[in-house]
Design an enzyme around this catalytic site. Structure first.
Site, mmCIF file in Angstrom:
data_model
loop_
_atom_site.group_PDB
_atom_site.id
_atom_site.type_symbol
_atom_site.label_atom_id
_atom_site.label_comp_id
_atom_site.label_asym_id
_atom_site.label_seq_id
_atom_site.Cartn_x
_atom_site.Cartn_y
_atom_site.Cartn_z
ATOM 1 N N CYS A 180 0.843 -1.198 0.000
ATOM 2 C CA CYS A 180 0.000 0.000 0.000
ATOM 3 C C CYS A 180 0.883 1.255 0.000
ATOM 4 C CB CYS A 180 -0.963 -0.040 1.182
ATOM 5 S SG CYS A 180 -2.317 1.144 1.039
ATOM 6 N N HIS B 69 -3.535 -5.535 0.970
ATOM 7 C CA HIS B 69 -2.840 -5.822 2.226
ATOM 8 C C HIS B 69 -2.811 -7.314 2.568
ATOM 9 C CE1 HIS B 69 -2.476 -1.661 3.855
ATOM 10 N NE2 HIS B 69 -3.522 -1.422 3.095
ATOM 11 N N GLU C 20 -1.073 -8.655 4.837
ATOM 12 C CA GLU C 20 -0.968 -8.816 6.295
ATOM 13 C C GLU C 20 -2.333 -8.700 6.967
ATOM 14 O OE1 GLU C 20 -0.652 -6.088 4.730
ATOM 15 O OE2 GLU C 20 -0.946 -4.315 5.970
#
Lengths: 268, 771
Positions: A99, A233, A235
């Protein structure tokens, strides 16, 4: 155990979940402020970039993103850490920018970096979403890399993963009139890693492609494959309970993000 | 009338005046209060004069301004304290670990969570973007200063009707402009500091046109041993001011908040709106939490209303100390800010730390790493006086017991008679298909996806149940969100809002009770057991007896249900004076509720899951159409406002929680605005699947009442296949079978039949309308 430098400045705000992601796959992550790498910190907090095996640039709004997303963080890195960063990359150590981290890689000239490690000027830009709004929504990504990218070695070509997106500036913008040439070149070099797709794995428009990026490109790597930048994302997709539809049934506890982080931590 | 002769300039090289209260006539005291922006009544000015007569000197402007801050409604709750004490503060629970700037509740054996909600109404009415952004900033600080990492933001908002061609009175901004500004402010601040915005609500009514409400809530998580105090540890502790610099923005924010808005507020009070800087806030949070974790501080408090004047006094007094502060050491944004301005400025992004002298150098190093200013400005001393020094001059020397002992009023109030069933006027309705589509389009019911997706609701990666639920890119509304705040544990925290200003306007007591019922229903819908509530009570001018009567009755209703359910209210906020030339805002108690989820893997969402699933209605439906969405939309009048049977609520929560833990529930949605009919439509939209419904088992009620009554304590439940009999038995007669999940239309026998796409199109129309 792989040591991971999770680099941050003011406004970086995804370091905790990026830390958790690397920790979950058995690495040894550390949140490191840029000033700790450049000698501008108390003695006991100073760190050396070259002591780490992996570098992660997490998401957020570094320095507020008031100029161009990632521009300030990139300028500070280039000024104070440029040589080390170039060495880190040429030695093939894995680097990921997620990002805002991707925006920083682009601003650094590390992405797409066709012919050189770090271009003096950014060659592409991450531009305002077509919707002209911040978009927080789940996105499906098809893994389209033919094998160059170390980060996706745990995924098969054509696999579709769910990594959520949350950004206002994720539209990959090429120099005017050169869109097709850039896309072709990225493809030839096997630099395209992820594309936004719909539930059937097909390229599709908004909202499946949340920002209008040409070619539905969501993530790209360098020709060597050790530096990956992507808007969504991974994560945020470490367990299935991060999924938008998990209450509608899905097997196992794992999320797709695990496969990405495991790929680099498991190496050597 | 001039009051210049009462202002005595001191012969020093900076700007300070002593105010000659002793020789002021009553009219001049009033004039002083108004010219200096004190918002103090004549009686309050007399009390101050008596105090200084006893001391034998006249006050400095710093001193007078300081008392005005401390005695504002906003800071000392002078009109509400007695009512709150009786109904809210007295609910005790062993899980309440602290009641400080935020309430702190036990989460598990090792962790606690902090919660608080407050208003930022007046600033947002003047400057929506900055007002909303700094509202977020303020509530984050309340949670951080308990030692907790913020993990969720919640933003319930109220505006006038968003019609494009609406005429607004002079000095009032168009609701669409306010809505856009506020949503952008929340987005840009919340997203930048990296705290997910996971719940909220947007309510529209013409009575909010001149009085928009912007409430901001925050929840944070901490290890129990990291919970900090909001006061100094003891004599000798250093006071370290950290974060943003101090300037003229946000002067008189609390006194501005403690009066009605007028057409001139824009011109006069622009300076009361603070300026936010999330990129100062973000590292300030890091640094504050870091030094707290390292055990370097003895206490921490945020600078909010009243600025330094409130924080220094409260930190010292609560720690059993006085304080000496060198006001000229405060880092400034600009030249020429005078002492009283420094003392009361509400500039944003500032925190005050207390620390032992020997720990100060390390603390300053940690702040320097983040490039966040941190300055020792004073220390805690013996006694209970605060002394301020500028250069060599003492500019303020006051007894804290006087400053903080603000007045407490038992103002007169009148209680209104609620409307009764007898005067009900049922509206003329079009065909039920059209009624449904019209309700789905109604801005209070229609999808808020336009705002929700501009907020990052997933940053920190712990939002396991999200605000929109169902099929990807076709979601419906959720009742609550669930956070999984501890990496190594499956325990979760449900977060939901309860608010029904229309009930409260017609019947404040029932409205208060219904708000608690709603927040409980919302939490239970996702599988969270209600645990704590923080409330933001938005009402009109408390000096008017009918407004205070509404407040008192609503608080009584909230307190009544919470006490019997044993749900504590460890923090909250009162916002009075939500009035303008156009009238008074709807009386609006906004509740932010938290609930414990034993294991997030058992959470449930509202979207219908599978063809053939059995649908049940849980709870009793009565003829309670008063203030319902149907009546509001189609012009019904009177009727009974939904009542709460607290025993039934308690029993239902227990049974529903058991059914969910046993895995019987596939989908669940509470019945609120628009009753069973809208609940069913929303569940179909989220699941992209229809349902075939027969409401006759609901009993002998007219069809419109079955469909649209908003009786409390009800849920629509899709039961997992094969568990129908188990569920019916487990619910102890509270559940009736009303249909089956099937096809791509929602069809209600003897009612209406609507296709999925038609419903979705109507429900998503607000986004199109807002553009």
């Amino acid at each position: 155990m792989k040591k991971v430098c999770i680099l941050r400045i003011e406004g970086t705000n995804c370091e905790d979940e990026t830390f958790a992601a690397f920790h979950k796959v058995g690495a040894e992550p550390e949140r490191v402020h840029l000033k700790q790498l450049t000698g501008h910190a108390p003695l006991d907090l100073r760190r050396d970039l070259m002591d780490y095996d992996i570098l992660a640039l997490p998401g957020g709004f570094s320095a507020g993103d008031y100029i161009r997303a990632g521009a300030i963080f990139a300028a500070r890195m280039k000024a104070s850490l440029g040589t080390q960063l170039r060495d880190f990359v040429t030695q093939g150590r894995p680097v990921i920018g997620i990002c805002n981290g991707f925006q920083i890689l682009v601003e650094l000239g590390l992405r797409p970096a066709f012919d050189e490690v770090m271009a003096p000027q950014p060659q592409v830009a991450l531009y305002t979403n077509d919707s002209d709004r911040f978009e927080c929504r789940p996105t499906l990504l098809r893994m389209d890399n033919r094998g160059s990218c170390v980060w996706t070695s745990g995924l098969g070509m054509g696999d579709v993963v769910m990594f959520p997106s949350a950004h206002a500036e994720g539209h990959l913008k090429f120099p005017a009139g050169e869109e097709d040439r850039f896309l072709e070149r990225l493809d030839e070099n096997d630099q395209i890693v992820f594309r936004y797709v719909d539930e059937d794995g097909q390229l599709a428009g908004y909202p499946w492609n949340p920002n209008g990026s040409p070619g539905n490109v969501a993530g790209i790597c360098n020709p060597e494959g050790n530096v990956l930048g992507l808007m969504p994302h991974p994560e945020r997709a470490m367990t299935r309970f991060n999924y938008p539809e998990w209450t509608r049934g899905r097997d196992g506890d794992d999320g797709d993000g695990l496969r990405l982080f495991r790929a680099v931590v498991g190496r050597n | 009338m001039s009051i210049d002769h009462l202002l005595k300039r001191r012969p020093v090289d900076f700007d300070i005046h002593d105010i000659d209260l002793f020789s002021a006539e009553d009219q001049e005291l009033k004039e002083l209060s108004s010219t200096l922006g004190l918002s103090l009544s004549l009686e309050e000015m007399w009390t101050i004069r008596s105090h200084f007569l006893r001391i034998g000197r006249i006050p400095s402007d710093v001193e007078l301004q300081s008392v005005a801050q401390a005695w504002s409604e906003h800071c000392c709750y002078k009109s509400s304290r007695t009512i709150l004490k009786e109904n809210v503060f007295s609910i005790h629970h062993p899980d309440v670990l602290a009641r400080g700037d935020a309430g702190v509740m036990a989460f598990d054996d090792e962790h606690a969570y902090a919660l608080r909600i407050e208003s930022h109404n007046h600033p947002s009415a003047i400057e929506p973007y900055g007002g909303a952004a700094t509202g977020i900033g303020g509530i984050l600080r309340d949670v951080v200063c308990m030692g907790a990492q913020p993990i969720a933001l919640v933003d319930p908002l109220c505006f006038g009707k968003p019609d494009r061609d609406l005429d607004v009175p002079p000095g009032v901004k168009h609701p669409r402009y306010l809505l856009r500004g506020v949503v952008s402010g929340i987005r840009d601040y919340g997203n930048r500091v990296g705290v997910p915005t996971v719940a909220g609500g947007i309510y529209f009514d013409e009575r909010y046109t001149g009085n928009c409400l912007v409430n901001v809530g925050c929840v944070g998580i901490a290890r129990r041993d990291e919970i900090t105090r909001n006061h100094v540890g003891g004599v000798g502790d250093r006071l370290i001011l950290c974060g943003g610099r101090t300037g003229r923005d946000g002067i008189h924010g609390v006194t501005f908040a403690s009066a009605d808005l007028t057409a001139e507020s824009e011109e006069e009070s622009r300076g009361a709106v603070q300026l936010g800087d999330p990129i100062m806030k973000e590292p300030t949070i890091h640094a504050c939490l870091d030094v707290n974790r390292m055990g370097l501080i003895t206490g921490m408090k945020d600078l909010g209303g009243g600025g330094l004047s409130c924080v220094v006094g409260e930190m010292a007094l609560d720690g059993g100390c006085g304080a000496v502060v060198h006001l000229d050491r405060v880092p400034l944004k600009e030249e020429g800010v005078v002492p009283w301005e420094v003392w009361v400025s509400e500039s944003q992004e500032r925190m005050m730390l207390a620390a032992r002298k020997e720990d100060v150098p390390r603390i300053l190093e940690m702040f320097d790493l983040w490039d966040v200013p941190a300055t020792v400005i004073g220390e805690a001393v013996e006694g209970h006086h605060v002394k301020l020094i500028w250069g060599d001059e003492v500019v303020y020397h006051m007894d804290l017991n006087f400053v903080t002992a603000g007045p407490e009023y038992c103002r007169p109030f009148v209680i209104r008679e609620p409307t009764t069933v007898e005067c009900v006027e049922f509206p003329q309705l079009p065909a039920l298909d059209d009624v449904m589509l019209s309700l789905l389009r109604e801005p209070n019911i229609a999808s808020k996806e336009w705002a929700i997706r501009q907020y990052d609701h997933e940053v920190r990666a712990s939002t396991v149940i999200k605000p929109l639920q169902g099929r990807m890119n076709r979601q419906g509304p959720g009742d609550a969100s669930v956070m999984k705040p501890v990496e190594s544990s499956w325990r979760g925290l449900g977060i939901a809002v309860g608010c029904n200003p229309w009930y409260t306007a017609e019947d404040p007591y029932n409205g208060g009770m219904a708000s608690v019922d709603e927040v409980c229903r919302n939490l239970v819908s996702v599988g969270a057991r209600p645990h704590a509530i923080t409330d933001c009570l938005n009402f009109g001018n408390p000096e008017k007896p009918d407004r205070l009567g509404d407040f008192r009755d609503a608080v009584r209703g909230i307190g009544e249900v919470c006490r019997r359910l044993s749900i504590p209210i460890p923090s909250g906020n009162v916002s009075f004076y939500n009035e303008s030339a156009g009238g008074v805002a709807l009386p609006t108690p906004v509740l932010l509720g938290t609930g414990i989820v034993e294991d997030v893997r058992h959470c449930v969402t509202s979207d219908l899951k599978a063809e053939g699933g059995a649908l049940f209605l849980v709870g009793e439906t009565r003829d309670e159409m008063g203030a319902s969405a149907l009546f509001r939309r189609f012009g019904g009048r009177g009727g009974k406002v939904p009542d709460v049977d607290v025993d039934m609520l308690e029993h239902s929560i227990d049974l529903m929680m058991d059914a969910m833990s046993a895995g019987m529930v596939a989908a669940c949605h509470d019945c609120s605005d628009g009753g069973v009919a809208i609940a069913l439509a929303e569940m179909c939209i989220g699941g992209s699947i229809g349902a075939s419904i027969d409401l006759r088992p609901m009993g002998d009620l007219p069809m419109t009442v079955r469909l649209f009554s908003e009786s409390n304590t009800r849920w629509v439940v899709e039961v997992a296949k094969g568990r129908e009999a188990d569920f019916e038995a487990a619910m102890d007669g509270l559940a009736v079978r009303i249909g089956t999940v099937s096809g791509d239309t929602l069809s209600v026998k003897d009612g209406f039949k609507l296709g999925l796409e038609a419903m979705r199109e109507a429900w998503t129309s607000l986004a199109t309308m807002l553009g």
